[in-house]
Design a protein around this motif. Structure first.
Motif, PDB file in Angstrom:
ATOM      1  N   GLY A 194      -3.376   9.609   0.407  1.00  0.00           N
ATOM      2  CA  GLY A 194      -3.488   8.482  -0.519  1.00  0.00           C
ATOM      3  C   GLY A 194      -4.708   8.638  -1.402  1.00  0.00           C
ATOM      4  O   GLY A 194      -5.793   8.982  -0.929  1.00  0.00           O
ATOM      5  N   VAL A 195      -4.515   8.365  -2.686  1.00  0.00           N
ATOM      6  CA  VAL A 195      -5.603   8.543  -3.655  1.00  0.00           C
ATOM      7  C   VAL A 195      -5.718   7.299  -4.535  1.00  0.00           C
ATOM      8  O   VAL A 195      -4.713   6.803  -5.053  1.00  0.00           O
ATOM      9  CB  VAL A 195      -5.331   9.778  -4.555  1.00  0.00           C
ATOM     10  N   GLY A 196      -6.935   6.803  -4.676  1.00  0.00           N
ATOM     11  CA  GLY A 196      -7.204   5.712  -5.617  1.00  0.00           C
ATOM     12  C   GLY A 196      -8.309   6.137  -6.559  1.00  0.00           C
ATOM     13  O   GLY A 196      -9.369   6.587  -6.111  1.00  0.00           O
ATOM     14  N   GLY A 216      -4.080  -2.709  -0.607  1.00  0.00           N
ATOM     15  CA  GLY A 216      -4.564  -1.320  -0.585  1.00  0.00           C
ATOM     16  C   GLY A 216      -5.588  -1.147   0.524  1.00  0.00           C
ATOM     17  O   GLY A 216      -6.387  -2.040   0.785  1.00  0.00           O
ATOM     18  N   TRP A 245      -8.968  -1.535  -0.213  1.00  0.00           N
ATOM     19  CA  TRP A 245      -9.095  -0.854  -1.504  1.00  0.00           C
ATOM     20  C   TRP A 245      -8.510  -1.787  -2.552  1.00  0.00           C
ATOM     21  O   TRP A 245      -7.305  -1.982  -2.622  1.00  0.00           O
ATOM     22  CB  TRP A 245      -8.364   0.486  -1.506  1.00  0.00           C
ATOM     23  N   ASP A 296     -15.312  11.101  -0.996  1.00  0.00           N
ATOM     24  CA  ASP A 296     -15.360  10.176  -2.134  1.00  0.00           C
ATOM     25  C   ASP A 296     -15.578  10.962  -3.415  1.00  0.00           C
ATOM     26  O   ASP A 296     -16.358  11.914  -3.448  1.00  0.00           O
ATOM     27  CB  ASP A 296     -16.540   9.198  -1.991  1.00  0.00           C
ATOM     28  N   GLN A 353      -1.166  -2.486  -5.978  1.00  0.00           N
ATOM     29  CA  GLN A 353      -1.086  -2.613  -4.521  1.00  0.00           C
ATOM     30  C   GLN A 353      -1.644  -3.984  -4.125  1.00  0.00           C
ATOM     31  O   GLN A 353      -2.750  -4.345  -4.529  1.00  0.00           O
ATOM     32  CB  GLN A 353      -1.933  -1.545  -3.826  1.00  0.00           C
ATOM     33  N   SER A 389       0.305   7.922  -3.317  1.00  0.00           N
ATOM     34  CA  SER A 389       0.248   8.713  -2.090  1.00  0.00           C
ATOM     35  C   SER A 389       1.249   9.840  -2.195  1.00  0.00           C
ATOM     36  O   SER A 389       2.361   9.663  -2.709  1.00  0.00           O
ATOM     37  CB  SER A 389       0.583   7.860  -0.856  1.00  0.00           C
ATOM     38  N   SER A 402       0.879  -1.176   0.000  1.00  0.00           N
ATOM     39  CA  SER A 402       0.000   0.000   0.000  1.00  0.00           C
ATOM     40  C   SER A 402       0.910   1.218   0.000  1.00  0.00           C
ATOM     41  O   SER A 402       1.854   1.292   0.801  1.00  0.00           O
ATOM     42  CB  SER A 402      -0.875  -0.032   1.259  1.00  0.00           C
ATOM     43  N   THR A 403       0.648   2.160  -0.878  1.00  0.00           N
ATOM     44  CA  THR A 403       1.505   3.359  -0.920  1.00  0.00           C
ATOM     45  C   THR A 403       1.376   4.140   0.389  1.00  0.00           C
ATOM     46  O   THR A 403       2.342   4.731   0.858  1.00  0.00           O
ATOM     47  CB  THR A 403       1.138   4.248  -2.124  1.00  0.00           C
ATOM     48  N   ILE A 426     -10.105   8.695  -1.055  1.00  0.00           N
ATOM     49  CA  ILE A 426      -8.960   9.395  -0.466  1.00  0.00           C
ATOM     50  C   ILE A 426      -8.766   8.873   0.953  1.00  0.00           C
ATOM     51  O   ILE A 426      -9.738   8.763   1.709  1.00  0.00           O
ATOM     52  CB  ILE A 426      -9.240  10.917  -0.415  1.00  0.00           C
ATOM     53  N   LEU A 427      -7.547   8.528   1.294  1.00  0.00           N
ATOM     54  CA  LEU A 427      -7.231   8.087   2.659  1.00  0.00           C
ATOM     55  C   LEU A 427      -6.060   8.931   3.160  1.00  0.00           C
ATOM     56  O   LEU A 427      -4.956   8.828   2.623  1.00  0.00           O
ATOM     57  CB  LEU A 427      -6.852   6.608   2.669  1.00  0.00           C
ATOM     58  N   GLY A 485      -8.601   1.326   2.501  1.00  0.00           N
ATOM     59  CA  GLY A 485      -9.560   2.410   2.383  1.00  0.00           C
ATOM     60  C   GLY A 485      -9.899   2.965   3.747  1.00  0.00           C
ATOM     61  O   GLY A 485      -9.314   2.568   4.762  1.00  0.00           O
TER      62      GLY A 485
HETATM   63  C1  BTN Z   1     -11.618   5.059   0.506  1.00  0.00           C
HETATM   64  O1  BTN Z   1     -12.409   5.394  -0.374  1.00  0.00           O
HETATM   65  O2  BTN Z   1     -11.978   4.355   1.454  1.00  0.00           O
HETATM   66  C2  BTN Z   1     -10.196   5.511   0.400  1.00  0.00           C
HETATM   67  C3  BTN Z   1      -9.431   4.710  -0.635  1.00  0.00           C
HETATM   68  C4  BTN Z   1      -7.999   5.158  -0.747  1.00  0.00           C
HETATM   69  C5  BTN Z   1      -7.203   4.255  -1.658  1.00  0.00           C
HETATM   70  C6  BTN Z   1      -5.820   4.777  -1.903  1.00  0.00           C
HETATM   71  S1  BTN Z   1      -4.993   3.870  -3.179  1.00  0.00           S
HETATM   72  C7  BTN Z   1      -3.479   4.670  -2.773  1.00  0.00           C
HETATM   73  C8  BTN Z   1      -3.420   4.763  -1.261  1.00  0.00           C
HETATM   74  N1  BTN Z   1      -2.865   3.551  -0.689  1.00  0.00           N
HETATM   75  C9  BTN Z   1      -3.764   2.865   0.020  1.00  0.00           C
HETATM   76  O3  BTN Z   1      -3.554   1.777   0.585  1.00  0.00           O
HETATM   77  N2  BTN Z   1      -4.934   3.521   0.020  1.00  0.00           N
HETATM   78  C10 BTN Z   1      -4.857   4.761  -0.723  1.00  0.00           C
END
Ligand code: BTN
Length: 255
Positions: free
Chosen positions: A144-146, A56, A64, A111, A53, A75, A29-30, A122-123, A58
């Motif tokens: 962090g952004v996915g 990942g 994620w 979101d 990832q 990230s 996970s970044t 976004i986390l 959330g």
């Molecule tokens: C959410 O909607 O719950 C947040 C999701 C965030 C995902 C991103 S992907 C890059 C970064 N690394 C992670 O493990 N999570 C964030």
């Protein structure tokens, strides 16, 4: 991705000294990687991008999940010292939505939505660090952004997710990253100086919940009326106007 990384570095390094861009084919996970580094005292500004990832994460302890090539996952880590952290994740959402497309909207708290389905998330996590200046209230923020680029498997989700290619058929990870990276850095710097207030109207302009019936995860029902100048969701309930601040509360439009 390496050409995009180079262009982003050229645009951001002059406004963020010491900035680097790192692209990894795979990582758990970044966010986890940058949080581990921060705990070791590595608090230089960095944009960490992952091709894939394996774990990942959330919000609210969720996973994620994304398939390689089907999403943008990165990230941004940097030291920040805002006088008030309230609304940071909402400001990031505003920035990403505006940088991606006029039709991308926001579901409180952070979101990205497209046509009533989730497009991205976004986390944000923060760490105090031996590398941070103890005199100022600086913390290392990991943003962090996915973002879904192509359709993702919908297993376990009540609504199938949206994908950026529904709006931009040629979208790929380098192009999407190029669109959002510099605006994101500038947004974090603006937030550090001015807080959430300048983002309030911009959030409300893209708020999918506005004037809709909502249910909070504690069962409270009401009608959403946008966000306050600190980013709280304003919900009109049977007991009056309620400012929902806890990021641990989830909210959904009711049927
Ligand atoms: C959410 O909607 O719950 C947040 C999701 C965030 C995902 C991103 S992907 C890059 C970064 N690394 C992670 O493990 N999570 C964030």
């Amino acid at each position: 991705m390496h050409r995009a990384a180079e262009l982003i570095w050229q645009a951001v390094a002059p406004i963020l000294p010491g900035f680097t861009v790192e692209v990894l084919p795979q990582v758990d996970s970044t966010n986890s990687e940058l949080m581990r580094r921060a705990r070791l005292g590595q608090t230089e500004p960095v944009l960490l991008v992952a091709g894939h990832q394996s774990a990942g994460r959330g919000r609210l302890g969720r996973q994620w999940q994304s398939r390689p090539g089907d999403s943008l996952t990165f990230s941004l880590g940097l030291l920040l010292r805002p006088s008030d952290w309230a609304g940071l994740s909402l400001a990031v959402g505003v920035c990403l939505a505006e940088a991606l497309h006029p039709e991308v909207r926001l579901k409180w708290p952070n979101d990205l939505w497209l046509a009533d389905r989730k497009l991205g998330g976004i986390l944000i996590e923060t760490a105090s660090s031996p590398g941070a200046d103890p005199g100022a209230a600086a913390r290392y923020a990991v943003v962090g952004v996915g973002i879904n680029l192509a359709q993702q498997p919908a297993a376990g989700l009540s609504t199938p997710p949206a994908a950026l290619r529904e709006l931009l058929p040629a979208a790929d990870a380098p192009a999407a990253l190029l669109a959002v990276a510099e605006p994101l850095v500038r947004t974090l710097q603006a937030f550090e100086t001015f807080g959430f207030a300048p983002f309030q109207a911009r959030f409300n302009a893209r708020d999918v919940l506005c004037e809709r019936a909502v249910v909070l995860s504690d069962g409270t029902a009401g009608t959403a009326h946008g966000v306050s100048e600190t980013g709280a969701l304003l919900v009109h309930t049977a007991h009056g106007m309620h400012a929902v601040t806890s990021s641990e509360v989830s909210v959904r439009p009711s049927a």
